[in-house]
Design an enzyme around this catalytic site. Structure first.
Site, PDB file in Angstrom:
ATOM      1  N   HIS A 186      -8.502   7.104   3.447  1.00  0.00           N
ATOM      2  CA  HIS A 186      -7.936   8.390   3.021  1.00  0.00           C
ATOM      3  C   HIS A 186      -8.947   9.188   2.213  1.00  0.00           C
ATOM      4  CE1 HIS A 186      -7.593   6.296  -0.829  1.00  0.00           C
ATOM      5  NE2 HIS A 186      -7.289   7.444  -1.412  1.00  0.00           N
ATOM      6  N   HIS A 236      -6.879   1.897   1.722  1.00  0.00           N
ATOM      7  CA  HIS A 236      -6.361   2.567   2.925  1.00  0.00           C
ATOM      8  C   HIS A 236      -7.236   3.788   3.224  1.00  0.00           C
ATOM      9  CE1 HIS A 236      -2.841   3.255   5.671  1.00  0.00           C
ATOM     10  NE2 HIS A 236      -3.522   4.386   5.804  1.00  0.00           N
ATOM     11  N   SER A 254      -9.076   3.872  -5.640  1.00  0.00           N
ATOM     12  CA  SER A 254      -8.059   2.956  -6.122  1.00  0.00           C
ATOM     13  C   SER A 254      -7.199   2.353  -5.013  1.00  0.00           C
ATOM     14  CB  SER A 254      -7.198   3.643  -7.186  1.00  0.00           C
ATOM     15  OG  SER A 254      -6.808   4.932  -6.765  1.00  0.00           O
ATOM     16  N   CYS A 307       0.453   3.356   3.501  1.00  0.00           N
ATOM     17  CA  CYS A 307       0.839   2.873   4.825  1.00  0.00           C
ATOM     18  C   CYS A 307       2.149   3.542   5.280  1.00  0.00           C
ATOM     19  CB  CYS A 307       1.008   1.351   4.803  1.00  0.00           C
ATOM     20  SG  CYS A 307      -0.552   0.450   4.994  1.00  0.00           S
ATOM     21  N   GLN A 366      -9.151  13.122  -0.237  1.00  0.00           N
ATOM     22  CA  GLN A 366      -8.348  13.979  -1.089  1.00  0.00           C
ATOM     23  C   GLN A 366      -8.754  15.437  -0.913  1.00  0.00           C
ATOM     24  OE1 GLN A 366      -7.662  12.812  -5.188  1.00  0.00           O
ATOM     25  NE2 GLN A 366      -8.762  10.892  -4.883  1.00  0.00           N
ATOM     26  N   CYS A 423       0.835  -1.199   0.000  1.00  0.00           N
ATOM     27  CA  CYS A 423       0.000   0.000   0.000  1.00  0.00           C
ATOM     28  C   CYS A 423       0.868   1.247   0.000  1.00  0.00           C
ATOM     29  CB  CYS A 423      -0.908  -0.013   1.229  1.00  0.00           C
ATOM     30  SG  CYS A 423      -1.715   1.573   1.505  1.00  0.00           S
ATOM     31  N   HIS A 446      -4.255   0.426   8.102  1.00  0.00           N
ATOM     32  CA  HIS A 446      -4.764   0.107   6.766  1.00  0.00           C
ATOM     33  C   HIS A 446      -6.165  -0.512   6.796  1.00  0.00           C
ATOM     34  CE1 HIS A 446      -4.077  -0.867   2.469  1.00  0.00           C
ATOM     35  NE2 HIS A 446      -4.650  -2.021   2.711  1.00  0.00           N
ATOM     36  N   ASN A 458     -13.515   9.441  -1.622  1.00  0.00           N
ATOM     37  CA  ASN A 458     -14.173   8.383  -2.379  1.00  0.00           C
ATOM     38  C   ASN A 458     -13.950   7.099  -1.619  1.00  0.00           C
ATOM     39  OD1 ASN A 458     -14.830  10.095  -4.551  1.00  0.00           O
ATOM     40  ND2 ASN A 458     -12.810   9.799  -5.457  1.00  0.00           N
TER      41      ASN A 458
HETATM   42  O1  LIG Z   1      -7.524  10.027  -7.461  1.00  0.00           O
HETATM   43  P1  LIG Z   1      -8.003   8.604  -7.531  1.00  0.00           P
HETATM   44  O2  LIG Z   1      -8.506   8.078  -6.228  1.00  0.00           O
HETATM   45  O3  LIG Z   1      -7.027   7.692  -8.199  1.00  0.00           O
HETATM   46  O4  LIG Z   1      -9.254   8.673  -8.555  1.00  0.00           O
HETATM   47  C1  LIG Z   1     -10.598   8.796  -8.191  1.00  0.00           C
HETATM   48  O5  LIG Z   1     -10.924  10.091  -7.693  1.00  0.00           O
HETATM   49  C2  LIG Z   1     -10.791  11.178  -8.612  1.00  0.00           C
HETATM   50  C3  LIG Z   1     -11.316  12.432  -7.938  1.00  0.00           C
HETATM   51  O6  LIG Z   1     -12.640  12.286  -7.510  1.00  0.00           O
HETATM   52  C4  LIG Z   1     -11.534  10.925  -9.929  1.00  0.00           C
HETATM   53  O7  LIG Z   1     -11.193  11.919 -10.862  1.00  0.00           O
HETATM   54  C5  LIG Z   1     -11.192   9.562 -10.503  1.00  0.00           C
HETATM   55  O8  LIG Z   1     -11.979   9.292 -11.644  1.00  0.00           O
HETATM   56  C6  LIG Z   1     -11.424   8.488  -9.437  1.00  0.00           C
HETATM   57  O9  LIG Z   1     -11.093   7.213  -9.948  1.00  0.00           O
END
Ligand SMILES: O=P(O)(O)O[C@H]1O[C@H](CO)[C@@H](O)[C@H](O)[C@H]1O
Ligand SMILES: O=P(O)(O)O[C@H]1O[C@H](CO)[C@@H](O)[C@H](O)[C@H]1O
Lengths: 349, 349
Positions: free
Chosen positions: B167, B165, B162, B55, B169, B52, B114, B154
């Site tokens: 988290h 873990h 993706s 981590c 953004q 990961c 994690h 997300n």
């Molecule tokens: O940044 P990550 O987690 O790889 O990507 C994810 O979040 C982003 C922001 O919402 C999006 O644009 C991506 O399509 C989604 O897969």
């Protein structure tokens, strides 16, 4: 001063039809992917499936029996989201506001053959689908209380399609939906200011620039619009300024069928998989206003990004802030343009 | 005349924050489902995963090594969609318009562990996440050319996450994104007209009606907004009129952490699965204007509809016409409200 390079630098692009913007991050597909992979779709489907509620002669959940139709077939959705008999009433309580909505939802079967999809159908068969769309747009649009007719197709499980039988839907309703309102506003503004069709002027410019075109014939242009949101988004539009599909002459219907087949074959060839998408036709509302400003177009919003199993997610930032794309429009257009016009499976029907 | 029954009749509801409408089809979940079923998620995750990139102590794709962080950790995304050094330039050619965008993308690790998610974290640990969000909002917002800071998470593969873990953004940028612009406009209009906070007045009305509330404490309210689009959408908002999270006192931060834990536990309990969603905090832009009209709120947009494996698809009609929901807001609120506040897996950390 360094100048903006649309192939390299993050930037925003203006959507002339909605007035909105999309964020473009050209460098972004380089990031590693540990996320969801979609399953690949097995393509083996029989021509007839006794459990399919859209196959000819089968009984639907409502108890109704489908006729033994030989080309296309449409009927009122047994589980319509819109109903024609809601009370003509509103609800208002302080900051809460609601309004009844009336409408009709229909299902449009493209073919009796359960195993087909648009790219695998013959041109004449696609023409019949277009003919049915024209008939439905005209008839539904003429009904009292139907001010907008939305024709669309959800293809593939990834796009929430609950039955693989080739079919689309039509939701016709009293109020003009939001996305259509935006496009009416922008087109009307341009029409009044320039006495010309916004979309037609745009198509002329794109033919001249020849950078984003995917396919064209005498009557139609298919391109990745400058402001595309989905990775391989495509718009098909008539070169003539037509408000709606009803206005197409017979020969133009053939041109429309040909370019639909061409685009959807390229889609399937891209990742050698039946390409999932939502397709919708935006055209003039049927609210009795002239809508000279409207130029009809068909758009495809496909989610796949890098392969048959890796899609673009419109989540997080996209939901809360702004649509965002990772590959440039020009890359996408070039990739699609170069793809063969013969279906990878070669099995035509 | 029959009157409109919001539990039965298809109708539209007005979103006071964006000025947009959502179509509601209360009767619609009865339809059969032959479509996509999501895989169920296996929950067994180690506390530390050597593969990961989030981590503690691990090396990321960029070559950088994560510190041995003990609570939270934020860093600039190695694959940022926004960059800080794009040329300050526009592009204009006939109908084509683009503009450079600058910004910073950060990753915010919620915990070194994690295997955790927000509902499984201790209140004090969630408070630290809030503390980091406050710090980032303040610091990023104070930077030149950063006029908006979008904090989001997300969660789950279904939402394009993706890496499992725990988290979120932050995308901070020069222009104010579209969704935020809409909310600024509506709140400002109300503020000027009524000299009051639109969202605060709305919360007061909802407390009075007591129909859509999911949870509350002294400082915060969690409810399914009247105009919710996603099946189990929830909004958490402070009862006091705060423009941004920075303004929260220490004790209010605790209340915020508590209600986040409560809502996300209910979510997991709904289908006894780690509940996927996108979460975003909408607050005043950092463009230097006072933004007295702004009332910050955190929203959850979760896709699951009927079970851990059947989701709502925002496709076709929703993409081309209008958002549409199948269960009423009031049903969703009641269901969530009644769910236990103890996590079904009972393993607290
Ligand atoms: O940044 P990550 O987690 O790889 O990507 C994810 O979040 C982003 C922001 O919402 C999006 O644009 C991506 O399509 C989604 O897969
Ligand atoms: O009507 P279907 O195919 O069952 O359902 C599909 O299309 C509808 C219209 O786009 C959407 O509202 C549904 O979420 C989707 O699953």
């Amino acid at each position: 001063m360094m100048s903006l390079n649309l192939d390299e630098h993050p930037h925003r692009r203006h959507n002339i039809l909605t007035g909105e913007w999309v964020l473009v991050s050209p460098h972004r597909t380089k990031r590693p992917w540990q996320g969801k992979q979609e399953g690949t779709v097995s393509e083996e489907r029989p021509k007839y499936d006794e459990n399919c509620y859209l196959c000819p002669g089968n009984t639907r959940a409502s108890g109704e029996v489908n006729p033994n139709y030989e080309s296309t077939y449409s009927f009122t959705n047994d589980f319509s989201a819109l109903l024609s008999d809601t009370p003509d009433d509103g609800y208002e309580d302080g900051l809460l506001r609601a309004r009844n909505e009336t409408g009709i939802c229909k299902v449009v079967c493209f073919s009796p053959n359960h195993s087909l999809t648009l790219p695998l159908m013959k041109i004449e068969a696609i023409e019949k689908v277009i003919g049915l769309w024209q008939k439905e747009y005209t008839e539904l649009g003429a009904m009292e209380n139907i001010n907008h007719v939305q024709i669309f197709e959800n293809k593939g499980e990834l796009m929430g399609c609950s039955n693989p039988h080739p079919h689309g839907q039509i939701w016709a309703q009293c109020s003009v939906p939001q996305e259509v309102e935006k496009k009416s506003r922008q087109q009307l503004h341009y029409w009044r200011k320039n006495g010309a069709s916004l979309l037609q002027d745009y198509l002329i410019q794109e033919i001249h620039l020849n950078e984003r075109i995917v396919a064209q014939n005498e009557d139609f242009l298919a391109l990745v619009p400058f402001w595309a949101v989905w990775p391989y988004e495509v718009m098909i539009a008539p070169k003539k300024h037509y408000q709606n599909i009803e206005q197409l002459a017979k020969s133009e219907r053939t041109g429309f069928a040909e370019i639909i087949k061409e685009v959807t074959i390229k889609y399937d060839n891209l990742f050698e998989t039946p390409f999932p998408y939502s397709m919708g036709i935006h055209q003039a509302p049927t609210d009795g206003a002239g809508h000279e400003e409207w130029h009809f177009h068909m758009s495809f919003y496909p989610p796949l990004l890098r392969s048959a199993t890796v899609r673009k997610f419109m989540v997080g930032y996209e939901m809360f802030a702004n649509p965002q794309r990772d590959i440039t429009v020009e890359q996408a257009a070039q990739t699609l343009r170069k793809l063969s016009n013969e279906h990878y499976s070669q099995k035509s029907d």
